[in-house]
Design a protein around this motif. Structure first.
Motif, PDB file in Angstrom:
ATOM      1  N   LEU A   1      40.900   4.250 117.913  1.00 34.34           N
ATOM      2  CA  LEU A   1      39.759   3.803 117.120  1.00 34.34           C
ATOM      3  C   LEU A   1      38.539   3.585 118.009  1.00 34.34           C
ATOM      4  CD1 LEU A   1      38.769   2.841 114.306  1.00 34.34           C
ATOM      5  CD2 LEU A   1      39.454   0.537 114.990  1.00 34.34           C
ATOM      6  N   ARG A   2      38.720   2.882 119.109  1.00 31.93           N
ATOM      7  CA  ARG A   2      37.604   2.603 120.004  1.00 31.93           C
ATOM      8  C   ARG A   2      37.014   3.897 120.565  1.00 31.93           C
ATOM      9  NH1 ARG A   2      36.401  -2.063 122.668  1.00 31.93           N
ATOM     10  NH2 ARG A   2      38.459  -2.907 122.137  1.00 31.93           N
ATOM     11  N   GLY A   3      37.884   4.810 120.998  1.00 34.26           N
ATOM     12  CA  GLY A   3      37.414   6.064 121.569  1.00 34.26           C
ATOM     13  C   GLY A   3      36.711   6.940 120.548  1.00 34.26           C
ATOM     14  N   ALA A   4      37.253   6.974 119.313  1.00 40.18           N
ATOM     15  CA  ALA A   4      36.669   7.820 118.276  1.00 40.18           C
ATOM     16  C   ALA A   4      35.259   7.370 117.920  1.00 40.18           C
ATOM     17  CB  ALA A   4      37.560   7.825 117.040  1.00 40.18           C
ATOM     18  N   PHE A   5      35.048   6.074 117.800  1.00 42.43           N
ATOM     19  CA  PHE A   5      33.725   5.604 117.401  1.00 42.43           C
ATOM     20  C   PHE A   5      32.738   5.600 118.569  1.00 42.43           C
ATOM     21  CE2 PHE A   5      35.864   4.536 113.552  1.00 42.43           C
ATOM     22  CZ  PHE A   5      34.873   4.671 112.592  1.00 42.43           C
ATOM     23  N   ARG A   6      33.234   5.505 119.788  1.00 42.99           N
ATOM     24  CA  ARG A   6      32.339   5.736 120.929  1.00 42.99           C
ATOM     25  C   ARG A   6      31.880   7.191 120.931  1.00 42.99           C
ATOM     26  NH1 ARG A   6      35.641   4.934 124.846  1.00 42.99           N
ATOM     27  NH2 ARG A   6      35.321   2.683 124.987  1.00 42.99           N
TER      28      ARG A   6
ATOM     29  N   ARG B   1      37.152  15.009 109.881  1.00 42.01           N
ATOM     30  CA  ARG B   1      38.304  14.814 110.761  1.00 42.01           C
ATOM     31  C   ARG B   1      38.892  13.413 110.627  1.00 42.01           C
ATOM     32  NH1 ARG B   1      35.217  16.851 116.174  1.00 42.01           N
ATOM     33  NH2 ARG B   1      37.278  16.846 117.149  1.00 42.01           N
ATOM     34  N   ALA B   2      38.322  12.620 109.715  1.00 44.51           N
ATOM     35  CA  ALA B   2      38.703  11.206 109.622  1.00 44.51           C
ATOM     36  C   ALA B   2      40.143  11.018 109.159  1.00 44.51           C
ATOM     37  CB  ALA B   2      37.743  10.473 108.683  1.00 44.51           C
ATOM     38  N   ARG B   3      40.624  11.885 108.283  1.00 44.93           N
ATOM     39  CA  ARG B   3      41.989  11.696 107.767  1.00 44.93           C
ATOM     40  C   ARG B   3      43.022  11.890 108.864  1.00 44.93           C
ATOM     41  NH1 ARG B   3      41.859  14.328 101.647  1.00 44.93           N
ATOM     42  NH2 ARG B   3      40.152  12.978 100.895  1.00 44.93           N
ATOM     43  N   ASP B   4      42.806  12.889 109.721  1.00 45.87           N
ATOM     44  CA  ASP B   4      43.732  13.087 110.838  1.00 45.87           C
ATOM     45  C   ASP B   4      43.680  11.906 111.795  1.00 45.87           C
ATOM     46  OD1 ASP B   4      44.525  15.542 109.825  1.00 45.87           O
ATOM     47  OD2 ASP B   4      43.063  16.674 111.007  1.00 45.87           O
ATOM     48  N   LEU B   5      42.474  11.403 112.048  1.00 48.36           N
ATOM     49  CA  LEU B   5      42.332  10.243 112.922  1.00 48.36           C
ATOM     50  C   LEU B   5      43.055   9.039 112.328  1.00 48.36           C
ATOM     51  CD1 LEU B   5      41.060   8.641 115.284  1.00 48.36           C
ATOM     52  CD2 LEU B   5      39.046   8.314 113.830  1.00 48.36           C
ATOM     53  N   TRP B   6      42.853   8.790 111.040  1.00 49.45           N
ATOM     54  CA  TRP B   6      43.458   7.633 110.380  1.00 49.45           C
ATOM     55  C   TRP B   6      44.978   7.702 110.439  1.00 49.45           C
ATOM     56  CZ3 TRP B   6      42.014   3.010 108.949  1.00 49.45           C
ATOM     57  CH2 TRP B   6      42.800   2.287 108.049  1.00 49.45           C
TER      58      TRP B   6
ATOM     59  N   ARG C   1      42.110  -3.563 112.776  1.00 40.13           N
ATOM     60  CA  ARG C   1      40.839  -3.753 113.486  1.00 40.13           C
ATOM     61  C   ARG C   1      39.716  -2.989 112.785  1.00 40.13           C
ATOM     62  NH1 ARG C   1      42.043  -1.562 118.286  1.00 40.13           N
ATOM     63  NH2 ARG C   1      43.465  -3.306 118.634  1.00 40.13           N
ATOM     64  N   PHE C   2      40.026  -1.804 112.273  1.00 31.50           N
ATOM     65  CA  PHE C   2      39.032  -1.040 111.518  1.00 31.50           C
ATOM     66  C   PHE C   2      38.553  -1.830 110.306  1.00 31.50           C
ATOM     67  CE2 PHE C   2      38.157   1.684 107.858  1.00 31.50           C
ATOM     68  CZ  PHE C   2      37.159   2.505 108.351  1.00 31.50           C
ATOM     69  N   LYS C   3      39.497  -2.423 109.579  1.00 33.43           N
ATOM     70  CA  LYS C   3      39.139  -3.194 108.390  1.00 33.43           C
ATOM     71  C   LYS C   3      38.239  -4.371 108.747  1.00 33.43           C
ATOM     72  CE  LYS C   3      41.152  -5.856 104.575  1.00 33.43           C
ATOM     73  NZ  LYS C   3      42.401  -6.356 103.959  1.00 33.43           N
ATOM     74  N   ARG C   4      38.553  -5.064 109.840  1.00 31.83           N
ATOM     75  CA  ARG C   4      37.807  -6.269 110.209  1.00 31.83           C
ATOM     76  C   ARG C   4      36.429  -5.955 110.772  1.00 31.83           C
ATOM     77  NH1 ARG C   4      42.735  -7.655 112.668  1.00 31.83           N
ATOM     78  NH2 ARG C   4      41.794  -7.254 114.695  1.00 31.83           N
ATOM     79  N   HIS C   5      36.329  -4.919 111.608  1.00 32.26           N
ATOM     80  CA  HIS C   5      35.124  -4.753 112.408  1.00 32.26           C
ATOM     81  C   HIS C   5      34.327  -3.470 112.145  1.00 32.26           C
ATOM     82  CE1 HIS C   5      36.478  -8.186 114.677  1.00 32.26           C
ATOM     83  NE2 HIS C   5      37.594  -7.573 115.042  1.00 32.26           N
ATOM     84  N   VAL C   6      34.953  -2.441 111.586  1.00 29.49           N
ATOM     85  CA  VAL C   6      34.309  -1.125 111.548  1.00 29.49           C
ATOM     86  C   VAL C   6      34.035  -0.641 110.128  1.00 29.49           C
ATOM     87  CG1 VAL C   6      34.490   1.284 112.305  1.00 29.49           C
ATOM     88  CG2 VAL C   6      35.438  -0.538 113.731  1.00 29.49           C
TER      89      VAL C   6
END
Length: 458
Positions: free
Chosen positions: A251-256, A282-287, A297-302
């Motif tokens: 998650l951190r790497g993808a959004f950077r 490409r979000a579904r593969d990432l998820w 963490r995605f739910k809380r912060h992103v």
């Protein structure tokens, strides 16, 4: 219950006993789109019942509130046929009722944003045409409220209508926002001058701008729990820009990766929207590859940031919003609403607990279906569905199947699967999913019809 078909009533009654029975719960856009896909993809006769407590088919309500609001997807993205992506544009160009109300240059029509009432007319026309092409299909509209769904002893599913009545179906499509979004208004009988709109998404912005446009409300307080509001579409439509570099799997790497690519695009003058479109593809593969901890963490912060960039406002509406904010007509407050009263809301913000007075309060928050909907709760209790990790819907596969490894014939379409499938609340994704689900159903509906005939002969 209203019944639609081109055959005589006697043949309808006789044939219905031998046909595979399919239920669609909900007649908003997702429900109507699912019906269109079934008419086009299922090549055998079937009996379809569409449930919704609302008296009329209201397609626009499934897209935007109110139906006259300009949609937030461009003309080029609104076809109901995935094999004819320009179908909506061609319909607009040839329809005398709407052509003169839109921009005159056909070359630019695909970039336009149109009122929901226009899209509703188009969708209903395509629904009527698809139904007319299927005289072998029986369609009924039921005004009953579906309260629960369970397995049926003879196979298939029991759909409960109220406390006692239940009906058996071979396949059920949940295409409903029951409990997922409620626009509730609390206003005094004598009218209102100030308003509080709760929510930071497109629907909340729609309502805030609409109140000011009516000239009856002079000031709106817009409460966004995250503090984020929708961003703007690019002036002209842009496609998905996908770089050759592999996307990080964390998650951190993808959004950077996303921030750096978007920043570079802005510097080059191409804008961040194309980069975001590519990221979404490409979000579904990432998820699917994220750990449970990263999803939390995605739910809380992103999630709030991501939603504000994927659900965008037409440029004109974005400018109106920020002009209203700059002029003081709209005040944006970050915080959480604890309680709604007839004269305002109890609000927790950075400065602590306070009361925000208002003559009118409109709640446009997105409500988790897993906790707010008795219908969805019945599925979970019966073991027919599982809540997603974001607690906003049901775990589904690409076709909308719930518990896909164990069940046939139970689908949760569109926004109900948002926690599993990013962007499944948007029109193009709902269209593709509906046709994929209908094709899947067609692959085994022949066996269903044979079983129905055997049950009738017993």
């Amino acid at each position: 219950m209203t019944l639609l078909s081109s055959r005589s009533s006697n043949s309808k009654s006789q044939d219905a006993d031998h046909l595979a029975r399919i239920a669609i719960v909900g007649r908003g856009f997702t429900g109507i789109m699912t019906a269109i896909a079934l008419f086009k993809r299922v090549d055998r006769p079937f009996h379809l019942v569409m449930f919704d407590p609302r008296a009329k088919i209201d397609i626009g309500e499934g897209i935007s509130q109110p139906a006259s609001t300009v949609l937030t997807s461009r003309v080029r993205d609104l076809s109901v046929d995935p094999e004819l992506p320009d179908d909506f544009r061609r319909w607009l160009e040839t329809d005398d009722t709407w052509r003169d109300r839109l921009i005159s240059d056909p070359a630019g029509l695909e970039h336009a944003f149109v009122p929901g009432e226009i899209f509703s007319t188009y969708v209903y026309k395509r629904f009527a045409e698809a139904l007319a092409d299927r005289p072998d299909v029986i369609v009924q509209f039921g005004s009953d409220t579906v309260t629960a769904i369970d397995r049926h002893l003879d196979g298939g599913y029991s759909v409960f209508l109220g406390a006692e009545q239940r009906t058996r179906f071979d396949a059920v499509f949940l295409a409903t926002g029951y409990g997922m979004r409620e626009n509730s208004d609390t206003a005094p009988a004598g009218g209102a001058q100030s308003a509080v709109v709760i929510g930071g998404g497109i629907h909340a912005v729609d309502r805030a701008l609409g109140l000011l446009a009516d000239a009856k409300i002079s000031h709106v307080t817009l409460i966004s729990e995250s503090g984020f509001l929708p961003q703007s579409h690019a002036p002209a439509a842009v496609g998905a820009i996908v770089t050759d570099q592999p996307m990080p799997g964390t998650l951190r790497g993808a959004f950077r990766f996303l921030r750096e690519a978007a920043g570079k695009a802005d510097l080059e003058g191409s804008g961040w929207q194309g980069i975001m479109n590519g990221f979404r593809s490409r979000a579904r593969d990432l998820w699917a590859g994220l750990t449970p901890e990263e999803r939390a963490r995605f739910k809380r912060h992103v999630k709030a940031i991501y939603d504000s960039h994927r659900n965008r406002l037409p440029p004109e509406h974005y400018q109106r919003l920020h002009h209203a904010i700059a002029s003081g007509a709209i005040a944006v407050r970050k915080g959480k609403v604890n309680c709604i009263a007839t004269n305002g809301v109890l609000f927790s913000g950075p400065a602590g607990l306070e009361v925000l007075p208002a003559d009118l309060t409109i709640d446009c928050r997105f409500r988790p279906s897993g906790t707010d909907s008795p219908l969805v709760r019945s599925l979970i209790v019966a073991g027919l569905a599982t809540r997603d990790e974001l607690e906003i819907g049901i775990v589904v596969d690409e076709c909308g199947r719930t518990k896909a490894s164990a069940l046939h014939g139970l689908f949760a379409m569109g926004p109900l699967g948002l926690g599993s499938l990013p962007d499944i609340d948007l029109v193009p994704q709902i269209v593709v999913q509906s046709h994929a689900a209908a094709s899947l159903l067609n692959s085994w509906i022949g066996d269903v019809a044979k079983s129905a005939a055997r049950r009738q002969s017993l």
